[in-house]
Design a protein around this motif. Structure first.
Motif, PDB file in Angstrom:
ATOM      1  N   ARG A  11       1.010  -1.344  -0.021  1.00 36.51           N
ATOM      2  CA  ARG A  11       0.127   0.048   0.007  1.00 36.51           C
ATOM      3  C   ARG A  11       0.962   1.177   0.016  1.00 36.51           C
ATOM      4  O   ARG A  11       0.680   2.170  -0.777  1.00 36.51           O
ATOM      5  CB  ARG A  11      -0.943   0.085   1.047  1.00 36.51           C
ATOM      6  N   ALA A  12       1.903   1.272   0.782  1.00 37.71           N
ATOM      7  CA  ALA A  12       2.763   2.656   0.784  1.00 37.71           C
ATOM      8  C   ALA A  12       3.438   2.793  -0.469  1.00 37.71           C
ATOM      9  O   ALA A  12       3.512   3.756  -0.991  1.00 37.71           O
ATOM     10  CB  ALA A  12       3.797   2.271   1.847  1.00 37.71           C
ATOM     11  N   LEU A  13       4.077   1.705  -0.955  1.00 43.78           N
ATOM     12  CA  LEU A  13       4.531   1.988  -2.359  1.00 43.78           C
ATOM     13  C   LEU A  13       3.646   2.170  -3.653  1.00 43.78           C
ATOM     14  O   LEU A  13       4.134   2.715  -4.399  1.00 43.78           O
ATOM     15  CB  LEU A  13       5.207   0.441  -2.658  1.00 43.78           C
ATOM     16  N   ALA A  14       2.312   1.810  -3.417  1.00 42.94           N
ATOM     17  CA  ALA A  14       1.334   2.277  -4.206  1.00 42.94           C
ATOM     18  C   ALA A  14       1.223   3.787  -4.252  1.00 42.94           C
ATOM     19  O   ALA A  14       0.848   4.323  -5.246  1.00 42.94           O
ATOM     20  CB  ALA A  14       0.074   1.502  -4.142  1.00 42.94           C
ATOM     21  N   ASN A  15       1.636   4.244  -3.116  1.00 36.95           N
ATOM     22  CA  ASN A  15       1.534   5.814  -3.045  1.00 36.95           C
ATOM     23  C   ASN A  15       2.745   6.770  -3.336  1.00 36.95           C
ATOM     24  O   ASN A  15       2.775   7.881  -3.440  1.00 36.95           O
ATOM     25  CB  ASN A  15       0.815   6.017  -1.718  1.00 36.95           C
ATOM     26  N   LEU A  19      10.528   3.569  -2.240  1.00 42.02           N
ATOM     27  CA  LEU A  19      10.907   3.913  -0.612  1.00 42.02           C
ATOM     28  C   LEU A  19      11.976   3.016  -0.341  1.00 42.02           C
ATOM     29  O   LEU A  19      11.968   1.788  -0.711  1.00 42.02           O
ATOM     30  CB  LEU A  19       9.720   3.494   0.233  1.00 42.02           C
ATOM     31  N   SER A  20      12.789   3.484   0.623  1.00 47.93           N
ATOM     32  CA  SER A  20      13.845   2.572   1.281  1.00 47.93           C
ATOM     33  C   SER A  20      13.343   1.821   2.229  1.00 47.93           C
ATOM     34  O   SER A  20      12.144   2.070   2.859  1.00 47.93           O
ATOM     35  CB  SER A  20      14.986   3.600   1.769  1.00 47.93           C
ATOM     36  N   VAL A  21      14.046   0.646   2.635  1.00 40.16           N
ATOM     37  CA  VAL A  21      13.539  -0.208   3.670  1.00 40.16           C
ATOM     38  C   VAL A  21      13.343   0.511   4.964  1.00 40.16           C
ATOM     39  O   VAL A  21      12.431   0.503   5.648  1.00 40.16           O
ATOM     40  CB  VAL A  21      14.530  -1.203   4.009  1.00 40.16           C
ATOM     41  N   GLY A  22      14.140   1.560   5.436  1.00 38.93           N
ATOM     42  CA  GLY A  22      14.188   2.477   6.486  1.00 38.93           C
ATOM     43  C   GLY A  22      12.881   3.121   6.627  1.00 38.93           C
ATOM     44  O   GLY A  22      12.275   3.509   7.451  1.00 38.93           O
ATOM     45  N   GLU A  23      12.684   3.822   5.337  1.00 33.69           N
ATOM     46  CA  GLU A  23      11.443   4.687   5.274  1.00 33.69           C
ATOM     47  C   GLU A  23      10.033   3.986   5.273  1.00 33.69           C
ATOM     48  O   GLU A  23       9.259   4.242   5.885  1.00 33.69           O
ATOM     49  CB  GLU A  23      11.311   5.450   3.828  1.00 33.69           C
ATOM     50  N   LEU A  24      10.046   2.785   4.734  1.00 30.18           N
ATOM     51  CA  LEU A  24       8.907   1.843   5.097  1.00 30.18           C
ATOM     52  C   LEU A  24       8.622   1.242   6.333  1.00 30.18           C
ATOM     53  O   LEU A  24       7.638   1.156   6.854  1.00 30.18           O
ATOM     54  CB  LEU A  24       8.926   0.443   4.140  1.00 30.18           C
ATOM     55  N   ALA A  25       9.816   0.975   6.902  1.00 26.87           N
ATOM     56  CA  ALA A  25       9.863   0.497   8.278  1.00 26.87           C
ATOM     57  C   ALA A  25       9.302   1.597   9.472  1.00 26.87           C
ATOM     58  O   ALA A  25       8.473   1.352  10.078  1.00 26.87           O
ATOM     59  CB  ALA A  25      11.227   0.092   8.961  1.00 26.87           C
ATOM     60  N   ALA A  26       9.888   2.806   9.179  1.00 25.52           N
ATOM     61  CA  ALA A  26       9.283   3.986   9.866  1.00 25.52           C
ATOM     62  C   ALA A  26       7.742   4.228   9.612  1.00 25.52           C
ATOM     63  O   ALA A  26       6.912   4.372  10.535  1.00 25.52           O
ATOM     64  CB  ALA A  26       9.857   5.414   9.567  1.00 25.52           C
ATOM     65  N   LYS A  27       7.346   4.257   8.255  1.00 23.57           N
ATOM     66  CA  LYS A  27       6.006   4.500   7.996  1.00 23.57           C
ATOM     67  C   LYS A  27       4.948   3.433   8.794  1.00 23.57           C
ATOM     68  O   LYS A  27       3.932   3.463   9.160  1.00 23.57           O
ATOM     69  CB  LYS A  27       5.782   4.394   6.576  1.00 23.57           C
ATOM     70  N   VAL A  57      18.824   0.009   0.270  1.00 21.36           N
ATOM     71  CA  VAL A  57      17.979  -0.901  -0.656  1.00 21.36           C
ATOM     72  C   VAL A  57      16.671   0.025  -0.800  1.00 21.36           C
ATOM     73  O   VAL A  57      15.997   0.255   0.154  1.00 21.36           O
ATOM     74  CB  VAL A  57      17.746  -2.211  -0.450  1.00 21.36           C
ATOM     75  N   HIS A  58      16.463   0.402  -2.069  1.00 19.36           N
ATOM     76  CA  HIS A  58      15.048   1.158  -2.411  1.00 19.36           C
ATOM     77  C   HIS A  58      14.327   0.172  -2.973  1.00 19.36           C
ATOM     78  O   HIS A  58      14.774  -0.581  -3.982  1.00 19.36           O
ATOM     79  CB  HIS A  58      15.565   2.341  -3.256  1.00 19.36           C
ATOM     80  N   TYR A  59      12.923   0.082  -2.860  1.00 22.25           N
ATOM     81  CA  TYR A  59      12.050  -0.911  -3.311  1.00 22.25           C
ATOM     82  C   TYR A  59      10.807  -0.060  -4.278  1.00 22.25           C
ATOM     83  O   TYR A  59      10.542   1.139  -3.597  1.00 22.25           O
ATOM     84  CB  TYR A  59      11.404  -1.627  -2.305  1.00 22.25           C
ATOM     85  N   SER A  60      10.690  -0.706  -5.279  1.00 17.31           N
ATOM     86  CA  SER A  60       9.149  -0.083  -5.916  1.00 17.31           C
ATOM     87  C   SER A  60       8.439  -1.331  -6.510  1.00 17.31           C
ATOM     88  O   SER A  60       8.941  -2.327  -6.572  1.00 17.31           O
ATOM     89  CB  SER A  60       9.846   0.806  -7.035  1.00 17.31           C
ATOM     90  N   LEU A  61       7.208  -1.104  -6.544  1.00 15.02           N
ATOM     91  CA  LEU A  61       6.123  -1.963  -7.178  1.00 15.02           C
ATOM     92  C   LEU A  61       6.734  -2.475  -8.451  1.00 15.02           C
ATOM     93  O   LEU A  61       6.964  -1.494  -9.274  1.00 15.02           O
ATOM     94  CB  LEU A  61       4.771  -1.292  -7.019  1.00 15.02           C
ATOM     95  N   LYS A  62       6.367  -3.339  -8.915  1.00 18.62           N
ATOM     96  CA  LYS A  62       6.443  -4.001 -10.270  1.00 18.62           C
ATOM     97  C   LYS A  62       5.024  -4.083 -10.863  1.00 18.62           C
ATOM     98  O   LYS A  62       4.138  -5.210 -10.681  1.00 18.62           O
ATOM     99  CB  LYS A  62       6.927  -5.394 -10.372  1.00 18.62           C
ATOM    100  N   PRO A  63       4.409  -2.974 -11.633  1.00 17.89           N
ATOM    101  CA  PRO A  63       2.986  -2.856 -11.735  1.00 17.89           C
ATOM    102  C   PRO A  63       2.462  -4.304 -12.493  1.00 17.89           C
ATOM    103  O   PRO A  63       1.406  -4.750 -12.387  1.00 17.89           O
ATOM    104  CB  PRO A  63       2.877  -1.581 -12.631  1.00 17.89           C
TER     105      PRO A  63
END
Length: 77
Positions: A11-15, A19-27, A57-63
């Motif tokens: 969900r976070a990556l859809a918006n 995002l990095s691992v740290g950014e996602l963990a914080a969210k 490491v930065h992650y993004s969705l594979k649409p």
């Protein structure tokens, strides 16, 4: 995608584009190492793209993978 943290990450990556691992963990208010494990599972399932920038490491969705998941979910419902 039965685990709430994995769904939250998607969900976070859809918006966000990326995002990095740290950014996602914080969210999601979970430890970074736990988030990293969840993201690796999603990456190994083919749902995420990972890009390394030094130690981050930065992650993004594979649409295209998510479209396939939606089709599968509709068929199995």
């Amino acid at each position: 995608m039965s685990q709430a943290s994995r769904l939250g990450a998607v969900r976070a990556l859809a918006n966000e584009a990326e995002l990095s691992v740290g950014e996602l963990a914080a969210k999601l208010s979970i430890p970074t190492n736990t988030m990293s494990t969840h993201l690796a599972i999603l990456r190994d399932a083919g749902l995420l793209h990972a890009r390394r920038d030094g130690r981050t490491v930065h992650y993004s969705l594979k649409p295209e993978a998510l479209e396939e998941l939606v089709v599968w979910l509709k068929k199995s419902a």
